[in-house]
Structures are given as structure tokens and as C-alpha cells.
Design a protein around this motif. Structure first.
Motif, mmCIF file in Angstrom:
data_model
loop_
_atom_site.group_PDB
_atom_site.id
_atom_site.type_symbol
_atom_site.label_atom_id
_atom_site.label_comp_id
_atom_site.label_asym_id
_atom_site.label_seq_id
_atom_site.Cartn_x
_atom_site.Cartn_y
_atom_site.Cartn_z
ATOM 1 N N TRP A 116 0.474 9.911 -3.106
ATOM 2 C CA TRP A 116 1.816 9.368 -2.880
ATOM 3 C C TRP A 116 1.779 8.405 -1.710
ATOM 4 C CZ3 TRP A 116 5.355 9.003 1.078
ATOM 5 C CH2 TRP A 116 6.651 8.602 0.724
ATOM 6 N N SER A 117 2.393 7.245 -1.916
ATOM 7 C CA SER A 117 2.603 6.282 -0.840
ATOM 8 C C SER A 117 4.040 5.802 -0.915
ATOM 9 C CB SER A 117 1.665 5.071 -0.976
ATOM 10 O OG SER A 117 0.324 5.435 -0.782
ATOM 11 N N PRO A 118 4.657 5.467 0.208
ATOM 12 C CA PRO A 118 6.007 4.926 0.155
ATOM 13 C C PRO A 118 5.978 3.512 -0.423
ATOM 14 C CG PRO A 118 5.142 4.817 2.390
ATOM 15 C CD PRO A 118 4.134 5.566 1.582
ATOM 16 N N PRO A 119 7.106 3.031 -0.947
ATOM 17 C CA PRO A 119 7.159 1.630 -1.379
ATOM 18 C C PRO A 119 6.744 0.743 -0.210
ATOM 19 C CG PRO A 119 9.157 2.791 -1.988
ATOM 20 C CD PRO A 119 8.382 3.721 -1.102
ATOM 21 N N CYS A 120 5.800 -0.131 -0.465
ATOM 22 C CA CYS A 120 5.167 -0.822 0.659
ATOM 23 C C CYS A 120 4.653 -2.179 0.190
ATOM 24 C CB CYS A 120 4.007 0.037 1.174
ATOM 25 S SG CYS A 120 3.323 -0.509 2.714
ATOM 26 N N GLU A 121 5.203 -3.250 0.730
ATOM 27 C CA GLU A 121 4.753 -4.594 0.368
ATOM 28 C C GLU A 121 3.672 -5.024 1.351
ATOM 29 O OE1 GLU A 121 6.679 -9.013 -0.210
ATOM 30 O OE2 GLU A 121 7.958 -7.266 -0.557
ATOM 31 N N LEU A 122 2.444 -5.139 0.861
ATOM 32 C CA LEU A 122 1.324 -5.493 1.731
ATOM 33 C C LEU A 122 1.117 -7.002 1.754
ATOM 34 C CD1 LEU A 122 -1.229 -2.720 0.674
ATOM 35 C CD2 LEU A 122 0.387 -2.687 2.584
ATOM 36 N N PRO A 123 0.736 -7.561 2.900
ATOM 37 C CA PRO A 123 0.450 -8.998 2.968
ATOM 38 C C PRO A 123 -0.653 -9.395 1.983
ATOM 39 C CG PRO A 123 0.598 -8.051 5.171
ATOM 40 C CD PRO A 123 0.613 -6.898 4.213
ATOM 41 N N GLU A 124 -0.609 -10.665 1.553
ATOM 42 C CA GLU A 124 -1.572 -11.129 0.548
ATOM 43 C C GLU A 124 -2.954 -11.362 1.146
ATOM 44 O OE1 GLU A 124 -0.031 -14.507 -1.506
ATOM 45 O OE2 GLU A 124 1.728 -13.425 -2.267
ATOM 46 N N ARG A 125 -3.011 -11.825 2.386
ATOM 47 C CA ARG A 125 -4.301 -12.050 3.039
ATOM 48 C C ARG A 125 -4.572 -10.943 4.048
ATOM 49 N NH1 ARG A 125 -7.268 -16.184 2.339
ATOM 50 N NH2 ARG A 125 -8.267 -16.068 4.383
ATOM 51 N N GLY A 126 -5.836 -10.711 4.315
ATOM 52 C CA GLY A 126 -6.211 -9.674 5.264
ATOM 53 C C GLY A 126 -6.594 -8.387 4.555
ATOM 54 N N PHE A 127 -6.868 -7.359 5.357
ATOM 55 C CA PHE A 127 -7.353 -6.074 4.844
ATOM 56 C C PHE A 127 -6.277 -5.007 5.081
ATOM 57 C CE2 PHE A 127 -11.092 -8.244 6.950
ATOM 58 C CZ PHE A 127 -11.473 -8.928 5.803
ATOM 59 N N TRP A 128 -5.679 -4.512 3.990
ATOM 60 C CA TRP A 128 -4.512 -3.635 4.127
ATOM 61 C C TRP A 128 -4.629 -2.428 3.216
ATOM 62 C CZ3 TRP A 128 -1.342 -5.249 7.947
ATOM 63 C CH2 TRP A 128 -1.447 -6.593 8.327
ATOM 64 N N PHE A 129 -4.064 -1.311 3.682
ATOM 65 C CA PHE A 129 -3.999 -0.113 2.855
ATOM 66 C C PHE A 129 -2.720 0.627 3.218
ATOM 67 C CE2 PHE A 129 -5.009 4.047 1.163
ATOM 68 C CZ PHE A 129 -5.777 3.754 0.031
ATOM 69 N N ALA A 130 -1.930 0.960 2.213
ATOM 70 C CA ALA A 130 -0.651 1.629 2.462
ATOM 71 C C ALA A 130 -0.868 3.049 2.967
ATOM 72 C CB ALA A 130 0.171 1.661 1.173
ATOM 73 N N PRO A 131 0.009 3.551 3.844
ATOM 74 C CA PRO A 131 -0.093 4.953 4.264
ATOM 75 C C PRO A 131 0.009 5.867 3.052
ATOM 76 C CG PRO A 131 2.018 4.003 4.913
ATOM 77 C CD PRO A 131 1.177 2.875 4.432
ATOM 78 N N THR A 132 -0.886 6.843 2.966
ATOM 79 C CA THR A 132 -1.054 7.629 1.728
ATOM 80 C C THR A 132 -1.207 9.108 2.057
ATOM 81 O OG1 THR A 132 -2.121 5.761 0.621
ATOM 82 C CG2 THR A 132 -2.575 7.946 -0.275
ATOM 83 N N ILE A 133 -0.598 9.963 1.217
ATOM 84 C CA ILE A 133 -0.880 11.394 1.304
ATOM 85 C C ILE A 133 -1.344 11.893 -0.057
ATOM 86 C CG2 ILE A 133 0.655 11.908 3.246
ATOM 87 C CD1 ILE A 133 2.732 12.912 1.314
ATOM 88 N N PHE A 134 -2.237 12.866 -0.037
ATOM 89 C CA PHE A 134 -2.695 13.552 -1.244
ATOM 90 C C PHE A 134 -2.264 15.011 -1.154
ATOM 91 C CE2 PHE A 134 -5.704 10.008 -1.618
ATOM 92 C CZ PHE A 134 -5.721 9.809 -2.998
#
Length: 474
Positions: free
Chosen positions: A354-372
Motif C-alpha cells: 500500500w502506498s498513498p496517492p502520490c505524484e512523483l516527479p518525472e526526472r530523478g530517482f523517486w519511490f513512494a512511501p510504502t507499507i507491506f
């Protein structure tokens, strides 16, 4: 929902050169390029950095040896303290510049660089400056002596803070230093070299050599290095332990972790949720002592997870230089690949992501906050260090089960315990095989408190009076 307007920190305070040389014997060498350091939030090249080779490392170690023999070791502790105090004050004076530089090179939010990293850097130099003329009272013998030349290798997650953890006690004890910063985050170490010049530190006392793993190996294996200090992965730590085995070198290793954050049914839920968020999402989870395993008592698991998800939905992911940002960029493409690989393993093994709705930038290295959730102790995500903003949630019924699950890991760096009963916290903490146990909080650091782990999390302590021992012959 109420939205914050952007509040970007200015880049204008930082002057980044196009290329950097090495810092040896009090001077910068000519930059020869060879390795680029990039802004992980934009993939923009920030600077070219020299890849130190064998002759460079030889020159740095020789400079450190000369400075040790001729200047630093013979100097009175009170005089050494003056240099450390001066460095601490200059760090404070240049705090805004250092915070921006750290955020650009590392990807962490400016709020963390500004409010956590840089103040702690200054605090470590102030603290160990105070020890420099009191070593006879530290409890390590009546006539403690420095060891000699320290070769220090630091990681990319807290570049300037790890430098302070290493250099401040080494200098306070009378040793000289050759330090290699991480290949992806060398810029604040090079800025620190300028601070050494500004503080009129005698040439050769601190030397900075940049480069990748080969440079680190050359430093660690150098025959004229007396003490090796390493913070980083357990895998590299094993290699270092093998390479120094059978030599006279002293070594301390601060390695990986898979910390358990244990929440009992009488814990203050809202306070615990803040601690859980801080424990795993601080610095994008790039923390060796991150609370990456949440152990929650079954009777409150549903309530706590609902509250945690509401809180995670409020986290702001984006431009690290925006003062509103909670979660910045992943430090490198390689680290992002590692996080994705282990998260995919969690999916394949049947855990629920599960991750919250999250719009990540197009450039760069990104990962949404996540729980399992639905995680068992057999899952890779519960056993291997992900080093990213990914939380594995397990449940328990009894305190004994909590302790058993918490200790069921090859690591032993840190843990957290949440309960309103002090007696329960103390009893559980006493049974946890972890070097640091936080009570009703997480990720709190202080230069006066020792830090370090057991098992595959390494050996030796940094910080506090105990952090002096690794740099003293007694």
C-alpha cells in the motif's frame, strides 16, 4: 485539503566548482575529473570529482603520517581542542550553505539537512573538543595515546554527519585522518576540506581522497594506516574485516540493520504513528538504524494501521529543496533499483503493498512511501535491508513473541519500544539484541550517546565517551 505553497530554498548560497581535486597535505590538487556527482532529484551533473589512485592514496597517508609525527600527536590536548572548537563554529557559520549542498548532492529534504544533519555535525565537534584535554579521565587507562593514522570510509546516507562521527573523535585523541567520502556524495566532504583550511588546521591532519570502491580498498589496505573505520554495507564490512585480519590495524565497523519498532497495545497510538513515520521515512529510509520492521500487538493493529495510512497520505514527496518536503529523492539509480527489486519480491511472496496517492516527479530517482502488510518472518522484505521508504508490518500477541520476532534477524543495530509502562519498556529493551533501543521515540541522536551494533551490524561504538576508545592505544 489545505495545500502549502512552494517554499524553495535558494541554491545561490552554494558555489559548486565544475571539478574538484583531492585534499592532501592542506592543499587541493588539480582536478582530473573521472567521476561525476549528480543531483538525484533532477539527474543534473553537479561536478566532476577526481578518482584517487594508488599514488594519491600513498601521498595522503604520507601527509597524515608526517602531520601525526611532527605536529598533531606532540600537541597538547588543549591546543588540539581549539582547532576542533574553531571547526565547529565555522560549521555553524556556514550551516545554510552546507545544508543546501548536502541536499543537492544527497537528495534528502532541506528540512532534515538544516535541522538535523548540520546541527549534529557542529555538536559532535564541540563535544569531542571538550574531550581533547581530558582523555586521562575517559576510563581508558592513565596514559592513553593516539593510535596514528586513521583511514576512514563513510557512506552516502549522512555524508557530512558520518564525516563528523569519524573525524571529530580521531582528532580529539591525537590521530590524523585520511577520509574517503562515498562516490555519490563527495561535495560536503570537499567543503569540509575548505573549512579545515579556514580553521588553519595544520596541513596533513585531515586529508580527503575521493573515488569509488577501489579507492576505499587502497586506503583500507594501505600498510601505513593504523586504524580503519568504516560505515556502510555488511557485505563491504566483511571484505574489510578479511583484509585487515592478521595485521596490526585496529578496526571498527558500523554496518547494516533491520530494526524492529515494537508497538504494544497500551502505547499512545498517535505518538507511535509519528515515531513509525520518522523511523522509516526519515531520509527516505536511507538509515542503517531505520525502523523497517513494525511489530504491532494484534489487538491494536487495525487501529494503528488506519492511523498510519492517514498520516502517510499527508507526507509530501518532491523537490528536496522545498522546505515543505517530507520525503526527497532516492540517492542513486542503483539504490532505486535495489528498492524496486525487494518491493517486487514482497509482491511475489504474497504481502499486500500500500502506498498513498502520490505524484512523483518525472526526472530523478523517486519511490513512494510504502507499507507491506501480511508479512511473515520468511519474507525477504522482513529479513533483508531495503534501505528505502518501505515498511514491513508484522503482528504479535505476547511480549515473548515480540522479542523473539524482533531478535530473529542477522542484524542488531537498533530497536524501538512503545508502551505507557516504563517497566515493560525496560524489561523488553533488556532482552533485545540491539545496540541502541529507543523508548517511545525513534531516530534520536546525540553526540554524548554511544551508537553501534551487534552481530552483522558490526562492532565498536561511535559517539559518547565510548567513541574515544577506538582511537586510543591503551
Amino acid at each position: 485539503m489545505f495545500e502549502y505553497a512552494p517554499a524553495p530554498e535558494s541554491r545561490a548560497i552554494v558555489d559548486i566548482r565544475s571539478s574538484y581535486g583531492l585534499f592532501i597535505d592542506g592543499q587541493f590538487t588539480e582536478g582530473t575529473g573521472g567521476r561525476k556527482t549528480v543531483n538525484p532529484a533532477t539527474e543534473e551533473v553537479l561536478a566532476e570529482v577526481t578518482e584517487a589512485g594508488e599514488t594519491d592514496v600513498d601521498a595522503a597517508v604520507a601527509a597524515a603520517r608526517r602531520a601525526y609525527d611532527e605536529v598533531w600527536e606532540p600537541m597538547r590536548g588543549a591546543e588540539r581542542a581549539k582547532y576542533l572548537y574553531r571547526i565547529a563554529r565555522i560549521v555553524q557559520e556556514r550551516a545554510r550553505e552546507l545544508a543546501v549542498l548536502e541536499t543537492l548532492d544527497n537528495g534528502k529534504p532541506i528540512r532534515e539537512s538544516r535541522d538535523v544533519d548540520v546541527p549534529l555535525v557542529a555538536a559532535h565537534f564541540f563535544y569531542y573538543a571538550g574531550w581533547a584535554d581530558k582523555l586521562r579521565h575517559a576510563g581508558f587507562g592513565p596514559q592513553p595515546r593516539p593510535i596514528g593514522v586513521a583511514g576512514q570510509v563513510i557512506p552516502w546516507n549522512f555524508p557530512l554527519l558520518m564525516l563528523a562521527w569519524k573525524i571529530a573523535p580521531a582528532l580529539a585523541c591525537g590521530n590524523t585522518v585520511v577520509l574517503k567520502p562515498a562516490e555519490t556524495t563527495p561535495l560536503t566532504a570537499l567543503a569540509f576540506a575548505e573549512i579545515c583550511q579556514q580553521a588553519d588546521l595544520p596541513p596533513g591532519v585531515v586529508n580527503i581522497v575521493t573515488g569509488g570502491g577501489d579507492t576505499g580498498r587502497l586506503l583500507v589496505e594501505h600498510p601505513d594506516v593504523d586504524k580503519v573505520a568504516f560505515t556502510g554495507s555488511t557485505e563491504v564490512g566483511r571484505q574489510i574485516a578479511k583484509s585487515v585480519a592478521g595485521t596490526r590495524k585496529r578496526v571498527t565497523l558500523e554496518l547494516g540493520g533491520k530494526a524492529a519498532n515494537i508497538v504494544f497495545d497500551d502505547a499512545p497510538i498517535d505518538q507511535a504513528v509519528e515515531g513509525i513515520v520518522n523511523g522509516i521515512f526519515f531520509n527516505q529510509g536511507h538509515v542503517c538504524c531505520a525502523g523497517s520492521r513494525l511489530l504491532v500487538q494484534e489487538s491494536v493493529a487495525e487501529e494503528l494501521l488506519d492511523s498510519l495510512k492517514r498520516r502517510m497520505a499527508r507526507l509530501r514527496v518532491g523537490d528536496p529543496l522545498d522546505k515543505n518536503t517530507d520525503i526527497g529523492a532516492i540517492n542513486s539509480a542503483a539504490q532505486l533499483d535495489r528498492i524496486r527489486e525487494l518491493s517486487a519480491a514482497g509482491d511475489e511472496e504474497g504481502a499486500q503493498r500500500w502506498s498513498p496517492p502520490c505524484e512523483l516527479p518525472e526526472r530523478g530517482f523517486w519511490f513512494a512511501p510504502t507499507i507491506f502488510t501480511g508479512v511473515t518472518q520468511a519474507h525477504r522484505i522482513a529479513r533483508e535491508e531495503i534501505f528505502g521508504p518501505v515498511l514491513s508490518v508484522l503482528t504479535f500477541r505476547t511480549p515473548a513473541e515480540a522479542v523473539e520476532k524482533a531478535n530473529n534477524t542477522p542484524y542488531g543495530l537498533s530497536a524501538g519500544v512503545w508502551s505507557e509502562k516504563g517497566s515493560r519498556i525496560l524489561r523488553i529493551a533488556d532482552q533485545l539484541r540491539a545496540g541502541v533501543v529507543w523508548a517511545n521515540t525513534f531516530n534520536k541522536f546525540d553526540p554524548t550517546a554511544p551508537f553501534g551494533g551487534y552481530k552483522e551490524s558490526g562492532y565498536g561504538r561511535e559517539g559518547g565517551r565510548q567513541g574515544l576508545e577506538a582511537y586510543l592505544a591503551h
